[in-house]
Design an enzyme around this catalytic site. Structure first.
Site, PDB file in Angstrom:
ATOM      1  CB  SER A 165       0.418   6.231   5.714  1.00  0.00           C
ATOM      2  OG  SER A 165       1.426   5.784   4.808  1.00  0.00           O
ATOM      3  N   GLY A 191      -1.390  -1.033   0.170  1.00  0.00           N
ATOM      4  CA  GLY A 191      -0.076  -0.428   0.008  1.00  0.00           C
ATOM      5  C   GLY A 191       0.994  -1.496  -0.005  1.00  0.00           C
ATOM      6  CG  ASP A 202       6.260  -2.435   4.118  1.00  0.00           C
ATOM      7  OD1 ASP A 202       5.878  -1.328   4.540  1.00  0.00           O
ATOM      8  OD2 ASP A 202       5.876  -3.515   4.593  1.00  0.00           O
ATOM      9  CE  LYS A 229       0.203  -5.831   1.535  1.00  0.00           C
ATOM     10  NZ  LYS A 229       0.138  -4.436   2.060  1.00  0.00           N
ATOM     11  N   GLY A 230       3.829  -5.834   5.415  1.00  0.00           N
ATOM     12  CA  GLY A 230       3.791  -6.218   6.820  1.00  0.00           C
ATOM     13  C   GLY A 230       4.552  -5.307   7.741  1.00  0.00           C
ATOM     14  N   GLY A 231       5.075  -4.193   7.205  1.00  0.00           N
ATOM     15  CA  GLY A 231       5.747  -3.235   8.071  1.00  0.00           C
ATOM     16  C   GLY A 231       4.812  -2.693   9.144  1.00  0.00           C
ATOM     17  N   GLY A 232       3.515  -2.641   8.807  1.00  0.00           N
ATOM     18  CA  GLY A 232       2.510  -2.203   9.769  1.00  0.00           C
ATOM     19  C   GLY A 232       1.892  -3.336  10.557  1.00  0.00           C
ATOM     20  CD  GLU A 288      -1.635  -5.463   4.876  1.00  0.00           C
ATOM     21  OE1 GLU A 288      -1.733  -4.252   5.147  1.00  0.00           O
ATOM     22  OE2 GLU A 288      -0.534  -6.031   4.707  1.00  0.00           O
ATOM     23  CE  LYS A 341       7.090   3.060   1.246  1.00  0.00           C
ATOM     24  NZ  LYS A 341       5.735   2.753   1.694  1.00  0.00           N
TER      25      LYS A 341
END
Length: 237
Positions: free
Chosen positions: A33, A88, A90, A100-103, A109, A127
């Site tokens: 986002s 971005g 997390d 990272k990797g929530g999405g 990435e 964050k």
């Protein structure tokens, strides 16, 4: 609350783009986002300054953003060396290590970040944590080969404790499928961790393709607050 969080994301994105994006660069475009606001700012500047950027996406979402805002789409085959990547996170700890990797886009990435001369992160102040796991309680995302997900779960639980959970989709039956056609396991942990040791263990489990631990990769992190202020943290070493 949502508007306040969004204001922080916008502030971080605009400052990071204005301080780092220059004409003629190859730019890695992250996912999530917050990245939407970064791409919007890049597009604004591109119209005024003719930046002549080549943008390398980290996901289907990033590719769509590049197309939507009229930027030049590139790839790693033609541009294997990237000047700067923006993404971005997390959660970010005191040493600017990331989860990272929530999405679900962690593998691409991480590849893009590793190919970049400079990698910077933008996020809102939620964050910003001293220790990973303080606010992000969903675990470390791990991309795994579908045929191996069950033995990978068992091996992670045996080697690291905690709980390795297969991530299930919310609007389809079955597990989440990544852009690469793989499954995701979220390793739920407790307490402080030696993250370099954890990364070594996970990378040595057959069937694990990549982890959402980004260690010693980030150069600068920008955290935006609801009032438009931005905290900038630079890696110490």
């Amino acid at each position: 609350m949502a508007d306040a969080v969004e204001a922080g994301k916008v502030a971080a994105a605009r400052r990071a783009v204005d301080e780092n994006i220059k004409k003629g660069q190859v730019v890695g475009i992250g996912s999530g986002s917050t990245i939407v606001f970064a791409v919007q700012r890049i597009a604004e500047r591109n119209k005024k300054e003719e930046l002549n950027l080549v943008c390398i996406p980290t996901s289907f979402q990033a590719r769509q953003l590049i197309h939507e805002y009229g930027l030049t789409l590139g790839n790693l085959e033609t541009s294997p060396e990237i000047d700067i990547a923006i993404d971005g996170a997390d959660e970010v700890d005191d040493d600017i290590n990331l989860i990272k990797g929530g999405g679900g886009c962690l593998m691409q990435e991480k590849i893009i970040a590793s190919c970049s001369k400079k990698f910077f992160v933008i996020a809102d102040t939620r964050k910003n944590s001293r220790v990973l796991g303080t606010t992000w309680r969903k675990g470390v995302p791990i991309e795994v080969l579908p045929m191996a997900y069950k033995p990978v779960q068992l091996k992670i639980n045996q080697l690291l404790g905690g709980n390795a959970v297969l991530r299930m989709a919310s609007k389809k039956a079955g597990p989440v499928i990544t852009d690469n056609g793989n499954f995701l396991i979220d390793w739920e942990f407790e307490g402080a961790q030696d993250w370099m040791a954890v990364e070594r263990v996970l990378q040595n489990v057959p069937g694990v393709i990549e982890t959402g631990l980004f260690l010693n990769m980030t150069h600068v992190a920008y955290f935006g607050s609801p009032d438009g202020q931005v905290l900038v943290r630079t890696r110490k070493n």
